[in-house]
Enzyme design. Structure first.
Site, PDB file in Angstrom:
ATOM      1  N   HIS A   1      -7.835  -5.341  -0.918  1.00 16.46           N
ATOM      2  CA  HIS A   1      -6.736  -4.692  -0.220  1.00 16.46           C
ATOM      3  C   HIS A   1      -6.608  -5.169   1.223  1.00 16.46           C
ATOM      4  O   HIS A   1      -5.521  -5.153   1.789  1.00 16.46           O
ATOM      5  CB  HIS A   1      -6.971  -3.178  -0.231  1.00 16.46           C
ATOM      6  CG  HIS A   1      -5.747  -2.365   0.007  1.00 16.46           C
ATOM      7  ND1 HIS A   1      -4.879  -2.007  -1.006  1.00 16.46           N
ATOM      8  CD2 HIS A   1      -5.243  -1.816   1.132  1.00 16.46           C
ATOM      9  CE1 HIS A   1      -3.902  -1.279  -0.503  1.00 16.46           C
ATOM     10  NE2 HIS A   1      -4.091  -1.151   0.793  1.00 16.46           N
TER      11      HIS A   1
ATOM     12  N   SER B   1       0.848  -1.182   0.000  1.00 14.97           N
ATOM     13  CA  SER B   1       0.000   0.000   0.000  1.00 14.97           C
ATOM     14  C   SER B   1       0.889   1.240   0.000  1.00 14.97           C
ATOM     15  O   SER B   1       1.704   1.411  -0.907  1.00 14.97           O
ATOM     16  CB  SER B   1      -0.963  -0.042   1.188  1.00 14.97           C
ATOM     17  OG  SER B   1      -1.993   0.890   1.033  1.00 14.97           O
TER      18      SER B   1
END
Length: 690
Positions: free
Chosen positions: A663, A545
């Protein structure tokens, strides 16, 4: 190893002119995931990856050991409501944690098991909130990792669903009113009511009455405000006070309002400003004693706790109760008032190690400390809403799976309340915290985890994040333990941009100061090499990320310093990142390419735009997730194509593109597969053979 040729990827002559700068984007066509050409390229990358990873030695060994260490399971802290409490637990064989309740008679029942909802393992439980009496439960689930939560309501006694789905509830808090008849929540506007491309934004706060159509929900707040705002909403235990907060995207500041629901209607609360337009974060806790406790970093970057009357919540009425510490960061608190001398428990992190102090509730005087199991991480302190003398907190460290500890303020003792249910043999490791100096002279800390008795330059993974005020603290990790047990070293750098030293530390690594984060990582690598822990040909970096942006910038700025890179779910095209996923909510952290000055910051390090032909880059594996609605995988796709074109070394550039995963949360088996591939790749390119 005989390597297949990279899949062909055309380079288009696409150039944007931004603020007088020519910005090439030869792989923009990869932004269209529905284009048959993009799909063909991804399929070819998948074939290449499968061939490469199949030949990696030790992959099966890594997979087996990670899976074994994950059989520890996990357990979460209890949430008390009425005569019940609720908690999460994952047993050794489960793919997802299950939500349980314990009834007043002590009977334990499973309330929500994601695998029963969906045996494929693709459904995740995103959030849950029982009502104040423990009779109803609001919960949110999503499918395939897209985090597009649907909200439901369950009758706790029977387990039957009484409401839902209510869609567009991603990241929605739920604030129940007493009696369980209604709650405040946050929901996005319908796609038909917002401009195209802005469907992920435009949140509003609503009041919903259970059993009534959502078409009749009353909009309470958010009309006409910033499109990227996130809203928080909470109702005090007695139902009198409503608080609403608003943050522009992930900005480290919020506006805050309160309303007295005894003096105004639930459908039309008369909101009073607590703070507005102030560069600080503040939250409120309405005490059972009638006082208002204020948790804030206003004029206190490591945070403080103040107290006031709820009728006068503004800053000029605040009185310091727990002032800012000169070193530790204040992280949490709980009030225990069923005592002759009521106390406040205050959680701190000192150089990323957790501790809890005990204070007199009236004066704030420190009168003791809470015993903790070791030098690790404490995850939240909770008490019974109706008060009491007990508190619960989560604890973990590098070799301890999550546990829940119970503190008794009457005896001053801490005891184990619940352990992770699986028995695993954890390998012995040593953990050392070191201080090193970054490029501008700033001292930075790093945790180095290794196998006892090993010496000399060893294969090492350096991990970092450095953003959004998130702290890197000790915790149980099957991947780290597996790597260290095999003879490697795992180092975690507490870079600027994180929260280890409070909000000033965060801001020293955001916006115009983002390069500090990359410099801190380079300096960590150089320290590991200079002290003999590792060598350039044995050093890998890993991040995901915002940490994927970190390692993407690192490999383009200092390709000579690293042998291998794992870059997961990354942001890499920093010129166009705002146009995809939730990118527009992060311009408060990175800056916006629409503004000349901020474009210059982004352009100075944007990894995709700093790939240069003829450079020997480290071996690099990109791992991305097709259902990721936060960070679009196009970042990694474009960067992968650019690096494969530019690579001058005999080191692979690979793309691991995973379908039906997002995610965040995922099934355990998917976690095992991903971690095994990553460790096997890094072992191959750093020389780890143990």
């Amino acid at each position: 190893m005989t390597r297949q040729p990279y899949p062909p990827a055309r380079r288009d002559d696409v150039v944007d002119e931004l603020h007088g700068t020519s910005v090439p984007d030869p792989y923009r066509w990869l932004e269209d995931s529905d284009d048959p050409v993009t799909k063909e390229w991804l399929e070819a990358q998948e074939s290449l990856f499968a061939a490469e990873v199949k030949a990696l030695p030790g992959r099966e060994r890594f997979r087996e050991r990670i899976a074994e260490l994950l059989k520890s399971g996990s357990v979460g802290a209890p949430v008390w409501r009425g005569g019940r409490h609720f908690f999460m637990r994952r047993t050794p064989e489960q793919e997802h944690a299950v939500l349980y309740t314990v009834d007043p008679d002590g009977t334990e029942r499973a309330l929500l098991d994601p695998m029963r909802l969906d045996p494929t393992g693709l459904t995740t439980l995103d959030a849950w909130q029982p009502d104040k009496e423990g009779r109803l439960l609001a919960y949110q689930i999503s499918v395939g990792g897209d985090e597009e939560s649907n909200l439901y309501v369950m009758d706790v006694a029977t387990g039957t669903r009484v409401e839902g789905p209510i869609d567009r509830c991603r990241y929605s808090p739920v604030a129940w009113l007493p009696g369980g008849e209604a709650f405040y929540y946050v929901r996005r506007l319908p796609a038909t009511e917002v401009p195209q491309g802005e469907e992920q934004f435009h949140r509003r706060v609503y009041l919903h009455r259970v059993g009534v159509s959502t078409e009749d929900d009353v909009m309470i707040f958010g009309h006409g405000m910033e499109k990227t705002n996130y809203y928080g909403v909470a109702v005090s235990r007695d139902g009198r006070w409503l608080q609403i907060s608003a943050s522009r995207g992930t900005a480290p500041r919020n506006d805050l309002w309160v309303a007295d629901l005894h003096a105004s209607a639930h459908e039309a609360p008369e909101l009073v400003v607590v703070q507005e337009g102030v560069d600080a974060q503040t939250g409120l806790h309405f005490g059972r004693d009638g006082l208002l406790y204020v948790f804030t970093d206003r004029d206190a970057p490591r945070s403080r706790i103040c107290v006031t009357d709820p009728a006068t919540p503004q800053v000029e009425h605040w009185r310091d109760l727990i002032p800012q510490d000169p070193e530790a960061v204040l992280s949490d608190f709980a009030i225990l008032d069923d005592l002759d001398r009521p106390v406040m428990l205050v959680g701190w992190t000192r150089h990323a190690i957790s501790e809890i102090s005990v204070h007199d509730l009236r004066s704030g005087e420190r009168i003791g400390s809470v015993p903790t199991p070791g030098l690790g991480t404490i995850g939240g302190i909770s008490e019974r809403p109706e008060g009491g003398h007990e508190a619960w907190f989560g604890y973990t460290d590098n070799t301890t799976p999550p546990t829940i500890q119970r503190y008794d303020a009457r005896t001053g003792e801490t005891t184990l309340w619940a352990a992770s249910p699986g028995a695993v043999e954890v390998p012995p490791v040593t953990a050392e915290q070191v201080v090193y100096r970054s490029a501008d002279g700033t001292d930075v800390r790093m945790l180095i985890i290794s196998k006892p008795g090993t010496e000399g330059p060893r294969p090492t993974i350096l991990y970092g994040y450095g953003g959004f005020g998130i702290s890197m603290t000790p915790g149980y990790s099957a991947s780290i333990l597996t790597w260290v047990e095999a003879g490697g070293v795992y180092a975690i750098a507490q870079l600027r941009g994180g929260g280890e030293r409070g909000e000033d530390w965060h801001r020293a690594g955001m916006l115009a100061h983002k390069q500090n984060v990359f410099d801190d990582l380079h300096a960590a690598a150089e320290h590991l090499i200079a002290t003999g822990v590792t060598a350039p040909d044995r050093l890998a970096i890993s991040g995901g990320s915002n940490g994927g942006l970190l390692v993407g910038a690192a490999l383009t700025q200092r390709p000579d310093l690293y042998a291998a890179v794992v870059c997961s779910a990354p942001l890499l095209d920093m010129v166009r990142y705002e146009q995809f996923g939730l990118g527009a909510t992060w311009n408060v952290e990175y800056g916006s390419a629409e503004k000349p000055e901020e474009f210059a910051w982004l352009w100075s390090y944007s990894p995709y735009h700093h790939v240069r032909e003829g450079v020997p880059y480290p071996a690099t594996m990109f791992t991305v997730f097709q259902s990721d609605t936060r960070v679009h995988p196009l970042h990694a796709w474009k960067m992968c194509a650019a690096l494969q074109h530019a690579q001058a070394a005999d080191r692979p550039i690979l793309l691991r593109n995973e379908a039906e995963t997002g995610h965040g949360a995922r099934a355990v088996s998917k976690t095992v597969e991903l971690a095994a591939d990553q460790l096997a790749f890094l072992a191959r390119h750093t020389g780890l053979t143990g």
